[in-house]
Design a protein around this motif. Structure first.
Motif, mmCIF file in Angstrom:
data_model
loop_
_atom_site.group_PDB
_atom_site.id
_atom_site.type_symbol
_atom_site.label_atom_id
_atom_site.label_comp_id
_atom_site.label_asym_id
_atom_site.label_seq_id
_atom_site.Cartn_x
_atom_site.Cartn_y
_atom_site.Cartn_z
ATOM 1 N N THR A 283 0.837 -1.203 0.000
ATOM 2 C CA THR A 283 0.000 0.000 0.000
ATOM 3 C C THR A 283 0.871 1.253 0.000
ATOM 4 N N ILE A 284 2.010 1.193 0.709
ATOM 5 C CA ILE A 284 2.945 2.324 0.697
ATOM 6 C C ILE A 284 3.456 2.572 -0.714
ATOM 7 N N ILE A 285 3.848 1.491 -1.420
ATOM 8 C CA ILE A 285 4.347 1.615 -2.793
ATOM 9 C C ILE A 285 3.254 2.164 -3.709
ATOM 10 N N PHE A 286 2.028 1.673 -3.548
ATOM 11 C CA PHE A 286 0.912 2.083 -4.399
ATOM 12 C C PHE A 286 0.638 3.578 -4.265
ATOM 13 N N PHE A 287 0.489 4.061 -3.027
ATOM 14 C CA PHE A 287 0.170 5.470 -2.832
ATOM 15 C C PHE A 287 1.377 6.374 -3.103
ATOM 16 N N SER A 288 2.578 5.851 -2.869
ATOM 17 C CA SER A 288 3.773 6.629 -3.200
ATOM 18 C C SER A 288 3.869 6.854 -4.704
ATOM 19 N N THR A 289 3.525 5.827 -5.478
ATOM 20 C CA THR A 289 3.534 5.952 -6.943
ATOM 21 C C THR A 289 2.576 7.047 -7.392
ATOM 22 N N ILE A 290 1.383 7.064 -6.809
ATOM 23 C CA ILE A 290 0.386 8.089 -7.156
ATOM 24 C C ILE A 290 0.875 9.467 -6.740
ATOM 25 N N ALA A 291 1.403 9.573 -5.512
ATOM 26 C CA ALA A 291 1.846 10.873 -4.996
ATOM 27 C C ALA A 291 3.005 11.433 -5.805
ATOM 28 N N ILE A 292 3.967 10.567 -6.157
ATOM 29 C CA ILE A 292 5.121 11.021 -6.933
ATOM 30 C C ILE A 292 4.689 11.497 -8.319
ATOM 31 N N THR A 293 3.752 10.775 -8.919
ATOM 32 C CA THR A 293 3.259 11.161 -10.243
ATOM 33 C C THR A 293 2.559 12.517 -10.191
ATOM 34 N N ILE A 294 1.720 12.732 -9.182
ATOM 35 C CA ILE A 294 1.039 14.025 -9.029
ATOM 36 C C ILE A 294 2.057 15.141 -8.824
ATOM 37 N N ALA A 295 3.077 14.865 -8.009
ATOM 38 C CA ALA A 295 4.120 15.874 -7.750
ATOM 39 C C ALA A 295 4.865 16.224 -9.026
ATOM 40 N N PHE A 296 5.206 15.218 -9.833
ATOM 41 C CA PHE A 296 5.936 15.469 -11.069
ATOM 42 C C PHE A 296 5.079 16.248 -12.075
ATOM 43 N N ILE A 297 3.828 15.874 -12.181
ATOM 44 C CA ILE A 297 2.929 16.582 -13.109
ATOM 45 C C ILE A 297 2.770 18.034 -12.681
ATOM 46 N N SER A 298 2.596 18.264 -11.384
ATOM 47 C CA SER A 298 2.447 19.634 -10.872
ATOM 48 C C SER A 298 3.705 20.448 -11.147
ATOM 49 N N PHE A 299 4.850 19.833 -10.893
ATOM 50 C CA PHE A 299 6.124 20.508 -11.146
ATOM 51 C C PHE A 299 6.268 20.829 -12.630
ATOM 52 N N ALA A 300 5.897 19.880 -13.492
ATOM 53 C CA ALA A 300 6.023 20.087 -14.936
ATOM 54 C C ALA A 300 5.131 21.228 -15.402
ATOM 55 N N VAL A 301 3.907 21.302 -14.890
ATOM 56 C CA VAL A 301 2.983 22.370 -15.287
ATOM 57 C C VAL A 301 3.550 23.734 -14.900
ATOM 58 N N ILE A 302 4.094 23.819 -13.673
ATOM 59 C CA ILE A 302 4.676 25.083 -13.207
ATOM 60 C C ILE A 302 5.860 25.491 -14.072
ATOM 61 N N GLN A 303 6.726 24.521 -14.370
ATOM 62 C CA GLN A 303 7.920 24.821 -15.152
ATOM 63 C C GLN A 303 7.590 25.179 -16.597
ATOM 64 N N VAL A 304 6.562 24.527 -17.150
ATOM 65 C CA VAL A 304 6.162 24.834 -18.530
ATOM 66 C C VAL A 304 5.678 26.271 -18.631
ATOM 67 N N THR A 305 4.922 26.720 -17.643
ATOM 68 C CA THR A 305 4.439 28.104 -17.667
ATOM 69 C C THR A 305 5.586 29.105 -17.554
ATOM 70 N N ARG A 306 6.695 28.678 -16.930
ATOM 71 C CA ARG A 306 7.839 29.568 -16.774
ATOM 72 C C ARG A 306 8.814 29.486 -17.948
ATOM 73 N N GLN A 307 9.108 28.244 -18.370
ATOM 74 C CA GLN A 307 10.156 28.045 -19.374
ATOM 75 C C GLN A 307 9.619 27.765 -20.768
ATOM 76 N N ARG A 308 8.349 27.386 -20.853
ATOM 77 C CA ARG A 308 7.714 27.032 -22.117
ATOM 78 C C ARG A 308 8.495 25.926 -22.839
ATOM 79 N N ARG A 309 8.860 26.117 -24.064
ATOM 80 C CA ARG A 309 9.485 25.039 -24.840
ATOM 81 C C ARG A 309 10.828 24.617 -24.271
ATOM 82 N N HIS A 310 11.511 25.524 -23.629
ATOM 83 C CA HIS A 310 12.828 25.217 -23.076
ATOM 84 C C HIS A 310 12.763 24.083 -22.057
#
Length: 588
Positions: A409-436
């Motif tokens: 269960t730790i692995i399962f929820f960690s996988t979900i949490a890490i994915t959400i964190a990465f997607i959130s980080f990517a969205v923030i960075q895309v708005t700042r850096q765009r194509r770069h």
């Protein structure tokens, strides 16, 4: 136990020499400059190349003494051709050993004894008795046999790892059971981790060094029973020839080679990693099909080569990948009549040895229902041989989740949490850096996409956690390393190295009593004895005899078939001998 350790020494020498030959061939074909390749990678390259050669040989001949002689001669040839380069590599490894912490190599020697002791324990794994050991025995005594799956549908499973196990099973010696390649591969991966722990102790503090030091820690302690709330692997994974271990470790190595591309000075097109990743990905598909999502990484690298107009390289490396897959696919066709097993949907051939479609559907359904809940969905209503499993996710998920232990269960929820964190980080960075952002983080984006694709394949086709460790566990350790690195990167890296050594010491304490007891009883004994299940002889076909076992065939004399499927499948000989194969009696 001592015999097992000596066999590992021999296998390591052979695999290293042949792996060195293979590495040099890749270097010459693509005109690459390579230096200081890790010992573990060269040894695994040897496994890869040997498994391909054995897959080809097994199509025409059994894997016995002659195959071992050929392997030995190939290793000697490699030594003769690349003697100077081999000595140079060995000197580099020796210098690394001399500069390394003596404590790390003491731990390694201890784990050699631990894994030898574990390998000596007789296997009681149901999959090993039902599928792995019989298939290896067939390869050793007959090679590839047409329609073999007509004796037991599970014989349709085809893994290039079984060919390697048959080669280094040394059956022609008749001195016991050698099925310990998984433990040897464990030691290769441990060496890979220990090198990076030494780099930490010496002050190297980049992210990948942190990651390569931490990734293997969760699988060091193994439990001795069949269930545990914190440990991930039972020792049963190392007492039998399962392909779950090599495909998992192989995928981890692919991910590391891929992530390393971000740190290389040379371009992707000039890096050995690029070509090894593509070849490894093809090979791992032949070990187990859950490696298919690696095609995402492969496509990215092939696209990079195309973008740089390396059309010849693309053609050659694609051909090499297809060449690795081809004998595996031919063997699958010969064993059961399908291009890929167990997928009844890919039903393109009509051969007289073909396994019935209903048997394939049943096997495919059994994988999913067993992974979800064999008690709830193991009945003929769900594990049917007529239609594919189609229970809605909303119905089976609560039942599946209720069966998971704490660590899963730790692995399962960690996988979900890490994915959400990465997607959130990517969205923030895309708005700042765009194509770069996409151009500078392509490796990590493709890596995460591959992991997510692998997680989806695991979840919907067979959500048993050990099937998904190649993706899920690596992903969780990746996220954990990022967290650790964020807080500790400003401190001296040796502090983390000392903590890791303390953890390994604690793991050693856990094994200490087992090692002391088992070594005192078995250290100077030979390989484990071969256990043969109870069977009865019955008249078969054209004057031959078949050996009927109660459940799994194990190491029963050939030909053998489980009693509970023999009467259903009704196999018969295709010709006058076993070598000509088997078919269903209804086929003329």
């Amino acid at each position: 136990m001592l015999t097992i350790i000596l066999s590992w020494v021999y296998i390591t020498v052979i695999s290293f020499l042949i792996g060195f030959l293979f590495t040099q061939l890749v270097r010459r074909i693509f005109s690459l400059k390579i230096t200081n390749i890790h010992f573990s990678i060269i040894a695994i390259n040897g496994f890869l190349f040997l498994s391909f050669l054995i897959a080809v040989c097994s199509l025409f001949y059994k894997i016995d003494l002659l195959a071992n002689v050929f392997t030995l001669l190939l290793a000697v040839l490699s030594y003769i051709i690349y003697k100077k380069n081999i000595y140079q590599a060995l000197r580099e490894y020796l210098n690394e050993i001399k500069s390394a912490s003596k404590l790390t190599w003491l731990f390694f020697v201890f784990f050699v004894v631990v894994m030898a002791a574990i390998s000596y324990i007789p296997s009681s794994n149901a999959d090993d008795i039902g599928c792995f050991s019989p298939l290896i025995k067939w390869i050793q005594e007959y090679g590839t046999v047409k329609g073999l799956a007509n004796l037991d549908p599970r014989f349709g499973y085809n893994s290039s790892w079984f060919g390697l196990q048959s080669l280094f099973g040394f059956a022609f010696l008749n001195i016991g059971l050698f099925n310990d390649l998984n433990s040897l591969l464990f030691l290769y991966m441990l060496i890979y981790a220990l090198k990076n722990i030494n780099l930490l102790l010496q002050g190297q503090s980049d992210f990948l060094t942190y990651f390569k030091s931490l990734f293997f820690l969760p699988v060091l302690p193994m439990y001795f029973g069949f269930e545990h709330d914190m440990m991930l692997y039972s020792i049963q994974f190392f007492t039998n020839s399962t392909y779950d271990i090599p495909v998992t470790y192989g995928m981890w190595m692919v991910f590391f080679l891929f992530l390393e591309l971000n740190t290389k000075k040379e371009k992707y097109i000039d890096s050995l990693n690029t070509y090894l990743i593509i070849i490894y990905s093809a090979w791992l598909v032949t070990v187990k099909l859950n490696a298919v999502p690696l095609i995402i990484i492969t496509t990215f690298l092939l696209g990079t080569l195309m973008y740089n107009r390396k059309y010849k390289h693309v053609a050659i490396i694609t051909g090499m990948g297809l060449a690795i897959i081809a004998p595996w696919m031919f063997k699958t066709v010969l064993s059961c009549g399908y291009l890929i097993f167990p997928f009844e949907e890919i039903n393109l051939l009509d051969v007289d040895w073909k396994l019935s479609e209903r048997a394939v559907v049943f096997i495919e359904n059994s994988i999913t229902t067993w992974a979800i809940d064999p008690e709830k969905y193991g009945s003929r209503e769900f594990a049917t041989d007529r239609v594919h499993f189609s229970v809605p996710l909303s119905e089976w998920f609560p039942i599946w989740y209720g069966r998971q232990n704490y660590i899963n269960t730790i692995i399962f929820f960690s996988t979900i949490a890490i994915t959400i964190a990465f997607i959130s980080f990517a969205v923030i960075q895309v708005t700042r850096q765009r194509r770069h952002f996409f151009s500078t983080n392509g490796i990590y984006q493709v890596f995460i996409l591959t992991i997510i694709a692998g997680a989806f394949l695991w979840f919907f086709k067979g959500p048993l956690f050990r099937y998904g460790y190649g993706y899920l566990l690596f992903y969780c350790m990746f996220g954990l390393t990022m967290f650790v690195y964020y807080f500790l990167k400003d401190f001296h890296a040796a502090y983390l190295g000392i903590f890791i050594l303390a953890y390994i010491f604690y793991t050693g304490v856990y094994y200490a009593d087992f090692v002391q007891t088992y070594c005192s009883e078995h250290l100077i004994k030979g390989a484990p004895g071969i256990t043969v299940p109870a069977y009865k002889k019955e008249p078969f076909d054209k004057g031959t005899v078949i050996h009927i076992v109660e459940s799994g065939c194990g190491n029963a004399p050939l030909p053998a078939s489980p009693g509970f499927v023999y009467t259903i499948l009704r196999p018969a000989l295709r010709g006058k001998s076993i070598k000509e194969g088997f078919r269903h009696r209804s086929r003329l």
